[in-house]
Structures are given as structure tokens and as C-alpha cells.
Design a protein around this motif. Sequence first.
Motif, short mmCIF file in Angstrom:
data_model
loop_
_atom_site.label_atom_id
_atom_site.label_comp_id
_atom_site.label_asym_id
_atom_site.label_seq_id
_atom_site.Cartn_x
_atom_site.Cartn_y
_atom_site.Cartn_z
N ASN A 30 9.11 -3.64 4.15
CA ASN A 30 9.39 -3.04 2.83
C ASN A 30 8.11 -2.57 2.15
O ASN A 30 8.09 -1.53 1.48
CB ASN A 30 10.11 -4.05 1.94
N ASP A 31 7.02 -3.35 2.31
CA ASP A 31 5.77 -3.01 1.63
C ASP A 31 4.93 -1.98 2.38
O ASP A 31 4.25 -1.16 1.76
CB ASP A 31 4.93 -4.27 1.42
N TRP A 32 4.96 -2.03 3.71
CA TRP A 32 4.00 -1.25 4.49
C TRP A 32 4.62 -0.27 5.47
O TRP A 32 3.92 0.60 6.00
CB TRP A 32 3.07 -2.20 5.27
N GLY A 33 5.91 -0.38 5.73
CA GLY A 33 6.57 0.54 6.64
C GLY A 33 6.34 0.17 8.10
O GLY A 33 5.47 -0.65 8.43
N ASP A 60 -6.03 -6.67 3.18
CA ASP A 60 -7.14 -5.77 3.51
C ASP A 60 -6.94 -5.13 4.87
O ASP A 60 -7.18 -3.92 5.04
CB ASP A 60 -8.47 -6.53 3.50
N LEU A 61 -6.51 -5.91 5.85
CA LEU A 61 -6.29 -5.37 7.19
C LEU A 61 -5.13 -4.38 7.19
O LEU A 61 -5.17 -3.35 7.86
CB LEU A 61 -6.03 -6.50 8.19
N LEU A 62 -4.11 -4.66 6.41
CA LEU A 62 -2.98 -3.74 6.31
C LEU A 62 -3.39 -2.45 5.60
O LEU A 62 -2.97 -1.36 6.00
CB LEU A 62 -1.82 -4.41 5.57
N ARG A 63 -4.22 -2.55 4.57
CA ARG A 63 -4.70 -1.34 3.89
C ARG A 63 -5.56 -0.49 4.83
O ARG A 63 -5.49 0.74 4.82
CB ARG A 63 -5.51 -1.71 2.64
N GLU A 64 -6.38 -1.17 5.63
CA GLU A 64 -7.19 -0.44 6.61
C GLU A 64 -6.29 0.28 7.61
O GLU A 64 -6.54 1.45 7.96
CB GLU A 64 -8.10 -1.42 7.34
N SER A 65 -5.24 -0.37 8.04
CA SER A 65 -4.29 0.25 8.97
C SER A 65 -3.59 1.43 8.30
O SER A 65 -3.34 2.46 8.95
CB SER A 65 -3.26 -0.77 9.44
N LEU A 66 -3.27 1.31 7.02
CA LEU A 66 -2.63 2.41 6.30
C LEU A 66 -3.56 3.61 6.20
O LEU A 66 -3.14 4.76 6.41
CB LEU A 66 -2.19 1.94 4.91
N THR A 67 -4.82 3.37 5.88
CA THR A 67 -5.79 4.47 5.80
C THR A 67 -5.89 5.20 7.13
O THR A 67 -5.90 6.43 7.19
CB THR A 67 -7.17 3.93 5.39
N SER A 75 3.17 0.49 -0.50
CA SER A 75 1.82 0.02 -0.82
C SER A 75 0.79 1.13 -0.89
O SER A 75 -0.41 0.86 -1.03
CB SER A 75 1.38 -1.03 0.22
N ASP A 76 1.22 2.40 -0.82
CA ASP A 76 0.29 3.52 -0.89
C ASP A 76 -0.56 3.48 -2.15
O ASP A 76 -1.74 3.82 -2.13
CB ASP A 76 1.06 4.84 -0.87
N ASN A 77 0.03 3.05 -3.25
CA ASN A 77 -0.70 3.06 -4.52
C ASN A 77 -1.90 2.12 -4.51
O ASN A 77 -2.82 2.25 -5.30
CB ASN A 77 0.23 2.67 -5.67
N ASP A 78 -1.89 1.14 -3.58
CA ASP A 78 -2.98 0.18 -3.52
C ASP A 78 -4.25 0.77 -2.92
O ASP A 78 -5.33 0.18 -3.01
CB ASP A 78 -2.57 -1.04 -2.68
N LEU A 79 -4.13 1.96 -2.28
CA LEU A 79 -5.30 2.54 -1.63
C LEU A 79 -6.34 3.01 -2.64
O LEU A 79 -7.53 3.05 -2.37
CB LEU A 79 -4.89 3.71 -0.74
N GLY A 80 -5.87 3.44 -3.80
CA GLY A 80 -6.82 3.84 -4.84
C GLY A 80 -7.23 5.29 -4.75
O GLY A 80 -7.23 6.00 -5.73
#
Length: 473
Positions: free
Chosen positions: A277-280, A302-309, A460-465
Motif C-alpha cells: 500500500n505504501d510503496w507499490g 531509507d532503503l525503500l526510498r532509495e529503491s523508489l528513487t 510514499s512518493d511525497n516522502d522523496l522531497g
Amino acid sequence: MKIHDTLCGIRKDIIISDMIRIYLCGVTVYDESHIGHARTIVVFDVLRRFLEHSGGIVQMIQNFTDIDDKIIRRADAENVTAEEISRRYISKYFEDFDKLNVKRATAYPKATEHVEDIIKFILDLIEKKHAYTAKNGVYFSVSNFSEYGKLSKKNIEQLQSGARVEIDESKVDPLDFALWKLADSGPVWNSPWGKGRPGWHIECSTMCAKYLGGHIEIHGGGRDLIFPHHENEIAQSESHDDMPLAKVWMHVGMVTINGEKMSKSIGNIRSLQHVLNDWGPNVTRLFCLSGHYSKPIDYSEDLLRESLTRWRQAEVCFYEARQASIKTDSSILQDIRNCVQNFDSALENDFNTHLALSAFFLLAREVNQSAAKGNLGMDDARAARDEFERMSEILGLRFSKLDDMQESEIGALVSEREHLREMKCFEDADKIRQRLDMMGIEIIDHGKKTTWVKREKIKSDNDLGSSPNSELG
């Protein structure tokens, strides 16, 4: 390819041209699946995809444990049947893992469907003096299997003094484990020894033999199954068939939370539904593949945000390669070939998904940088697109795609925006950008050329900044 065998401690060859039979120990269906389950299943999903893309024929069997004390306790707590609990969570399993883009196994046998087969298997072990009947059921005689402990590297003396052994006075030896448990309540079946139900370990030995035969190529699961589950499977199956159960025992490392094992008592479990739900699905898969399969990985935002980027960079590559329109001499063809070679070599050499992802994202970066400079030629783009899509399919990653009519509409809007910018009608051009943004389309301007990307919607896209495009060069 070569895969590390937990039993022997060395890398063994898996011949891709042969039939490859894989038995993967599945989940006990008394609750929702969590990210730890997802990691193991995603690893084996990618292994299967790679073998099939390399020309192999794979038979993949993944069981459901639907006879278990945890299921019965959950049913009693909710005042429903154990069958209703298992049916609910099997349905939830498929809902979650279909979203995660995991290919369906060849078959998903359930223990409840194979009780007669299990009884026959136990009878054979009794006949061969590897099992015996007792007051509380039927037990496997560990002392009659001389190699017990070979997978977990435990010796019998250590095990006999260990606290993990279940105390049961009806056993001949404290190490002996249950093949059939006598019971009056809960789900029970008739057997030569009385009403009861199978033990946990015997179901996998039985179903592996029924669906895949004796000596299979790969038997897998999480590292937490090495002992006692897989150790006991080996004892049962090899006593029954007089041959090694598997050529390779492949085990996936745990997912930890702040270095601790996930546990309900601690309250640190992350359900698969929560992560999806949060990360797809794509970011979740990238997380599961981010380290070598045999090592633990720690769940972190942090690791999930890195994967999203990195996933956002991959999306750009996918669409840049599809929209290249200039004719120019090859400039990155050798770089593409190197990435492809490194990707395949990483997976062939003990299935190193971490290095394979490095090659995958390096290819994305090469394409994106070439496009940003305005020199991504059609030939390079075609070669990159073909290999990038092959890698994506192996990794189980799915890009947001549009049909021809939608692409035509977007193309017309982008062309109109470019014309308005040339006419210095920037306010009207911005309105078109906003319209495209509402359609989930991101515009990328490369000097005089504009391309577009269809983005996957991620909570969680909004968390990327900041926009990940700023890192594309």
C-alpha cells in the motif's frame, strides 16, 4: 548457473537445459503474509524467471500448510472452523502476491488434500524401521538416520541438551519428531493409529515426492527453516527413498527490523499488504532483491526510498528508449552490452541479485544521460529497450503502459506544448503541463526535445522531497 548449496557449503551447477524441479516451502495460512515471506517468494520467483528466460523448463511447487496448531488456535479464538481460517488466508495470499507480480507456481498443494498420501508415506517409514507408534502418535526415529544434523551442522549430543526439543515422555528419544499426532478435537482424520492429523514436516516430504519425484534440483525456503523443518524433511525423505532429496538446498536470509527478527510479541511485523500500500509492487520487489539472497536485510524506510528513487530512474529509461527519434552513430552500444553481460553473469554466479540490479540501473543511467545530452540514437535506443525489457521481465518489474490511443493523445499534447513554448506562450504551455500531470504524465525537457514518462502512483512518493529527475544528469 551455480547456486550455493547449504548442505555441502559449496556452489553447485544447475544445468539450465534440463528440467528443473523446485520445491519451495510455503506459508502457514493462519495470518497475513509479511515482508519476510515476500522476500523469499520474490527471490524464487526471479530465479524461476531467469531459468525460464535462459531456456530452462521449470516445475515449481509451493505448498500451503493448512494443518497447524496456530490455525486451530486462531479458529477457536474467532469461533470458526480451521478450514475457514486457512481458506481466508490462502485467498489473501493470492491477492497480495498477484499484486506483487509473482508468477503462479505450477501447483499449490495443501496438506489437507494429501492426508491419504501422508499416511502411506508414514506406513512405509514404519515398515523400514525409521518410525514407530507411541501413546501420542507416530514418531520418526532420529537415531535410525545416521546423517541427522548434516544440513544444520548440529550434532545429536548438542541437540539432545538443547531447549528447542519438544518434551514428550512417549518418545523413545527426545529428538524424535511427530509424523502423526493423535487428537480428538480440531480437524482430525482416521488413520491406522487412530484419529489425528499429520505433523508439520511430513507434509512437505510427501508432497515433494508426489509432485516432483525423488531427487529434485532445488529445495528452498527461508533460513529459519533449516532446522528443524528441512533437517527433518531430509531425514524422512532420504529414509523413504534411499537417495538425496535435493541437489541444492537454497536458503534466503531473514528480513529484520532494526536488526531484530520480526515478531508479533515485539510488535515489529510489517505485513506485505502494508508495504504494498505504501510503496507499490515494484519498489517492494526491488527491496526484496537489494541484497544477496543468502544474507539478511534490514527493513528501513531509507532503503525503500532509495529503491523508489532508482525505480523512477528506470521509468525514465523505459520511456526514453521508446521515444528516441534521431539517427546517429552508436555511442553507448558497448556500454549496453557490458551491462547485459554483467547482469547475466551476476545471476549465473550464485544468483547475486544485488549485482544484477547494479547492472540494470547502470543501463538506465547510460540511456538517461545519453538522452539528456540529446544524442540517444534510434539504434542504441532499440538495443537498450530490448535488453532493458528483458531484464525487467526477469526481475518481475512492471512499467505503467498506455495503449496507442493514449500515447497518441499525449504525443499531441506534448507537441502542442512545445509549439507554445517556441511562441513564448509559457502560461498556456504550463496549463498543458498541468493537464498532463493530472494524467500521471511527467514532462522531461532536453533542450529542444521533450519526452514524457508515465509514472506509477506510489503513496510514499511525497516522502522523496525532490524530483528523482534531478539525479539523472
